[in-house]
Design a protein around this motif. Structure first.
Motif, PDB file in Angstrom:
ATOM      1  N   ASP A  47       4.802  -9.500   4.645  1.00 24.19           N
ATOM      2  CA  ASP A  47       5.119  -9.909   5.826  1.00 24.19           C
ATOM      3  C   ASP A  47       4.097  -9.267   6.787  1.00 24.19           C
ATOM      4  OD1 ASP A  47       6.055  -7.570   6.341  1.00 24.19           O
ATOM      5  OD2 ASP A  47       8.218  -8.398   6.266  1.00 24.19           O
ATOM      6  N   ALA A  48       4.174  -9.220   8.030  1.00 25.69           N
ATOM      7  CA  ALA A  48       2.972  -8.725   9.038  1.00 25.69           C
ATOM      8  C   ALA A  48       3.179  -7.187   8.849  1.00 25.69           C
ATOM      9  CB  ALA A  48       3.625  -9.088  10.316  1.00 25.69           C
ATOM     10  N   SER A  49       4.253  -6.600   8.179  1.00 27.62           N
ATOM     11  CA  SER A  49       4.277  -5.174   8.386  1.00 27.62           C
ATOM     12  C   SER A  49       4.462  -4.340   6.948  1.00 27.62           C
ATOM     13  CB  SER A  49       5.380  -4.722   9.266  1.00 27.62           C
ATOM     14  OG  SER A  49       6.516  -5.139   8.541  1.00 27.62           O
ATOM     15  N   HIS A  50       4.297  -5.252   5.872  1.00 28.76           N
ATOM     16  CA  HIS A  50       4.829  -4.467   4.873  1.00 28.76           C
ATOM     17  C   HIS A  50       4.589  -5.466   3.294  1.00 28.76           C
ATOM     18  CE1 HIS A  50       6.344  -1.129   2.486  1.00 28.76           C
ATOM     19  NE2 HIS A  50       7.055  -2.014   1.587  1.00 28.76           N
ATOM     20  N   SER A  51       4.163  -4.824   2.311  1.00 30.46           N
ATOM     21  CA  SER A  51       3.521  -5.695   1.070  1.00 30.46           C
ATOM     22  C   SER A  51       4.272  -4.774  -0.064  1.00 30.46           C
ATOM     23  CB  SER A  51       2.025  -5.501   1.035  1.00 30.46           C
ATOM     24  OG  SER A  51       1.519  -6.143   2.137  1.00 30.46           O
ATOM     25  N   VAL A  52       4.543  -5.767  -0.894  1.00 31.14           N
ATOM     26  CA  VAL A  52       5.146  -5.161  -2.210  1.00 31.14           C
ATOM     27  C   VAL A  52       4.603  -5.978  -3.422  1.00 31.14           C
ATOM     28  CG1 VAL A  52       7.171  -4.744  -3.713  1.00 31.14           C
ATOM     29  CG2 VAL A  52       7.473  -4.657  -1.168  1.00 31.14           C
ATOM     30  N   VAL A  53       3.925  -5.123  -4.353  1.00 30.90           N
ATOM     31  CA  VAL A  53       3.342  -5.844  -5.321  1.00 30.90           C
ATOM     32  C   VAL A  53       4.005  -5.908  -6.846  1.00 30.90           C
ATOM     33  CG1 VAL A  53       1.074  -5.663  -6.989  1.00 30.90           C
ATOM     34  CG2 VAL A  53       1.033  -5.372  -4.399  1.00 30.90           C
ATOM     35  N   MET A  54       4.324  -6.864  -7.402  1.00 36.93           N
ATOM     36  CA  MET A  54       4.990  -6.839  -8.859  1.00 36.93           C
ATOM     37  C   MET A  54       3.830  -7.253  -9.925  1.00 36.93           C
ATOM     38  SD  MET A  54       7.188  -7.234  -6.686  1.00 36.93           S
ATOM     39  CE  MET A  54       6.790  -8.869  -5.634  1.00 36.93           C
ATOM     40  N   VAL A  55       3.908  -6.218 -10.964  1.00 39.49           N
ATOM     41  CA  VAL A  55       3.052  -6.317 -11.998  1.00 39.49           C
ATOM     42  C   VAL A  55       3.651  -6.384 -13.370  1.00 39.49           C
ATOM     43  CG1 VAL A  55       0.906  -5.657 -13.258  1.00 39.49           C
ATOM     44  CG2 VAL A  55       1.130  -5.299 -10.743  1.00 39.49           C
ATOM     45  N   CYS A  56       3.748  -7.286 -14.056  1.00 40.02           N
ATOM     46  CA  CYS A  56       4.446  -7.619 -15.356  1.00 40.02           C
ATOM     47  C   CYS A  56       3.344  -7.861 -16.643  1.00 40.02           C
ATOM     48  CB  CYS A  56       5.305  -8.811 -15.091  1.00 40.02           C
ATOM     49  SG  CYS A  56       6.487  -8.938 -16.471  1.00 40.02           S
ATOM     50  N   ASN A  57       3.830  -7.070 -17.649  1.00 37.44           N
ATOM     51  CA  ASN A  57       3.155  -7.008 -18.951  1.00 37.44           C
ATOM     52  C   ASN A  57       4.309  -7.780 -20.084  1.00 37.44           C
ATOM     53  OD1 ASN A  57       1.387  -6.994 -21.082  1.00 37.44           O
ATOM     54  ND2 ASN A  57       1.940  -4.557 -21.302  1.00 37.44           N
ATOM     55  N   ASN A  58       4.066  -8.942 -20.505  1.00 41.65           N
ATOM     56  CA  ASN A  58       4.918  -9.578 -21.465  1.00 41.65           C
ATOM     57  C   ASN A  58       4.354  -9.169 -22.887  1.00 41.65           C
ATOM     58  OD1 ASN A  58       7.469 -10.672 -21.657  1.00 41.65           O
ATOM     59  ND2 ASN A  58       6.299 -12.639 -21.953  1.00 41.65           N
TER      60      ASN A  58
END
Length: 172
Positions: A88-99
């Motif tokens: 959003d305008a104030s925060h970022s969260v990143v998800m990374v997944c190795n299957n």
């Protein structure tokens, strides 16, 4: 496979919309098709690691409102991996997944969500074949708009720029 199940929980709890936990999934109940689609709840014999995973991911989702209301942006994908962001305008969260059954290293274009050059990223949650962890750890610095992510087999990571120190535990 337990590691794949843990990855799926992370994806479900970080993807837009309301996560749904089918009766007993959090305790490790399995099933197939009707009438064997769901067995009785294993009172006193629950898989406590899976229960803890669901509890921790629920706390993480509540601790980071961006996981409830933020926009989603696919960042990259390839053979056996996916990376996306909630922001959003104030925060970022990143998800990374190795299957995959083996580790891999991927470059994730975090510049696409406004994470700047030289910004330190840290893992705030991770799953593996054997469990999960909510102990923050610095994973790298953004270079050329990219973050280099080292992923173990069947590994899901939740990353952020939130300034909690390495080794501090989050209340999740």
């Amino acid at each position: 496979h337990p590691g794949i199940f843990r990855e799926a929980v992370v994806l479900q709890m970080t993807w837009p919309g309301a996560p749904t936990i089918y009766y007993g999934d959090e305790a490790g109940i399995t099933g197939w098709t009707d009438p064997d689609n769901r067995r009785t709840y294993p009172w006193g014999h629950e898989d406590l690691e899976l229960v803890g995973l669901h509890q921790a991911m629920t706390r993480l989702r509540k601790a980071f409102p961006v996981l409830q209301h933020g926009s989603v942006k696919p960042l990259c994908s390839g053979h056996g991996f996916i990376a996306y962001a909630r922001f959003d305008a104030s925060h970022s969260v990143v998800m990374v997944c190795n299957n995959l059954e083996e580790p891999q290293t991927v470059s994730v274009p975090v510049r696409d969500i406004g994470i700047g050059e030289g910004c330190a990223m840290q893992q705030i949650f991770a799953t593996t074949d054997t469990g999960h962890s909510a102990i923050p750890a610095v994973v790298g610095t953004v270079k050329g708009g990219m973050l280099l992510c080292r992923l173990s087999a069947h590994n899901a990571q939740v990353l952020t720029t939130l300034p909690t120190g390495q080794g501090e535990t989050l209340d999740i």
